[in-house]
Design an enzyme around this catalytic site. Structure first.
Site, short mmCIF file in Angstrom:
data_model
loop_
_atom_site.label_atom_id
_atom_site.label_comp_id
_atom_site.label_asym_id
_atom_site.label_seq_id
_atom_site.Cartn_x
_atom_site.Cartn_y
_atom_site.Cartn_z
N LYS A 1 -91.72 -54.44 28.98
CA LYS A 1 -92.07 -55.71 28.37
C LYS A 1 -90.96 -56.45 27.65
O LYS A 1 -90.80 -57.69 27.75
CB LYS A 1 -93.03 -55.57 27.44
CG LYS A 1 -94.58 -54.97 28.07
CD LYS A 1 -95.24 -56.00 28.94
CE LYS A 1 -95.76 -57.21 28.50
NZ LYS A 1 -96.49 -58.06 29.58
N GLU B 1 -95.27 -54.35 20.82
CA GLU B 1 -94.87 -53.04 21.00
C GLU B 1 -93.21 -53.23 21.24
O GLU B 1 -92.36 -52.19 21.27
CB GLU B 1 -95.38 -52.29 21.88
CG GLU B 1 -96.88 -52.01 21.47
CD GLU B 1 -97.60 -51.11 22.54
OE1 GLU B 1 -96.98 -50.03 23.14
OE2 GLU B 1 -98.84 -51.21 22.56
#
Ligand code: NAD
Ligand code: TYD
Length: 337
Positions: A155, A128
């Protein structure tokens, strides 16, 4: 013996990893550090409990003092960082805890890895971070990072920090970016377990938008075997994509689940779309195949069917989540539906 700090090992992927790896190797000593947030569940680790090369510690990766104590006490030389807030919908509702655990927590671990001269630091990341694809193309390790949600941006921040620790201090960092996982012990806020459980309970299946968003699905054990390969043979400073070349629109998965459980498509309910909903993910994992010899082995429909069977046979596991003390966490009510 490799003394490994595994963080987030009471969650979905981490617990599958620990159960898989301890079954296979007795040269790993695993200290599992997990905060036990709503997503952490010690029942996931029953297969590993009592093993002499396994120790569970409840705690937060943001707690630098605790991390220092653990590195010292257990002579930690290896880190595999699964710990994270992991659900996009929750990140849309409130991003702070995502940045705290995913970015600051990773920083605390990296600082300890630097001070204690870790031999390997595996940062478990996600595809992602690359953002969203159009109708064609695949994410490669050189695709520019373009995270779109608070989850994926946290992230991406952690990935970049980890790579900078490799570049600046020589910490032997490895990064993996995997596509969407499914399998046993996944918290029923994610698409597949949510749809299975709602189907079993004859509840509506909330499909976001037009149901045509595409995800690239991988069975959790294939992911774990890829992590093992990267951990054992990966080259520090490198990023490895992990995927099983199994793209599918959400609606197709929902219909497969209904079919497998013999329920009517009348349960499907199209609902308001997720904010900023990424349209398509698809991953090129030729680098890990070529360089480390890893390949996925599970076929999607068979592994999905096995996963459905697991949820059918483990009602107690998810009933405690949807009815008991975890009820308030079971499903975020996001937007007006
Ligand atoms: P999960 O939400 O099921 O589990 C996360 C675990 O981390 C939980 O046990 C939780 O208690 C723990 N945790 C959270 N914050 C913590 C903190 N501050 N300190 C200590 N422990 C903490 O997540 P998952 O699906 O198992 O994902 C694991 C990792 O894999 C994450 O880093 C995620 O970004 C990554 N990932 C997930 C997927 C997927 O499809 N689920 C795909 C690619 C990568
Ligand atoms: P999810 O499992 O939350 O993973 P991610 O957002 O990290 O890919 O969602 C997978 C896909 O399923 C995503 O396109 C959003 C969609 N979705 C629904 O349509 N309904 C739902 O109730 C959920 C949770 C997800």
């Amino acid at each position: 013996m490799k003394n490994i700090l595994v963080t987030g090992g009471a969650g979905f992927i981490g617990s599958n990893f620990i159960n898989y790896i301890l079954d296979k190797r007795d040269d790993y000593f695993i200290v599992n550090l997990d905060k036990l947030t709503y997503a952490g569940n010690l029942e996931n680790l029953i297969p590993s409990e009592g093993k002499k090369n396994y120790q569970f510690i409840r705690g937060d990766i943001c707690n630098a003092e605790l991390i220092d104590y653990l590195f010292n006490k257990y002579k930690i030389k290896f880190v595999i960082n699964f710990a994270a807030e992991s659900h996009v919908d929750r990140s849309i509702l409130g991003s702070e805890v995502f940045f705290r655990s995913n970015v600051i927590g990773t920083n605390v671990l990296l600082e300890a890895a630097r001070r204690y001269e870790s031999e390997k630091f595996l940062q478990v990341s996600t595809d992602e971070v690359y953002g969203s694809l159009g109708t064609d193309g695949l994410f490669t390790e050189t695709t520019l990072l373009h995270p779109n949600s608070p989850y994926s941006s946290s992230k991406a921040g952690a990935d970049l920090m980890a790579l900078s620790f490799h570049h600046t201090y020589g910490v032997p960092v490895l990064i993996t970016r995997c596509s969407n996982n499914y399998g046993p012990y996944q918290f029923p806020e994610k698409l597949i377990p949510l749809m299975i459980i709602n189907t079993l309970n004859d509840k509506k299946l909330p499909v976001y938008g037009d149901g045509q968003n595409v995800r690239d699905w991988i069975y959790v054990i294939d992911h774990n075997k890829a992590l093992e390969a990267v951990f054992e043979k990966g080259k520090p400073g490198e990023v490895y994509n992990i995927g099983a070349s199994n793209e599918m629109p959400n609606i197709k998965i929902v219909k497969l689940i209904l079919k497998e459980l013999g329920k009517s498509e009348g349960l499907i309910k199209y609902v308001k779309d997720r904010l900023g909903h990424d349209r398509r993910y698809a991953i090129d994992s030729s680098k890990i195949a070529k360089e480390l010899g890893w390949k996925p082995v599970f076929e999607f429909e068979e592994a999905l069917s096995h996963t459905i069977k697991w949820y059918v046979e483990n009602k107690n596991w998810w009933n405690r989540i949807i009815s008991g003390e975890y009820q308030k966490y079971y499903r975020v009510q996001y937007g007006s539906r």
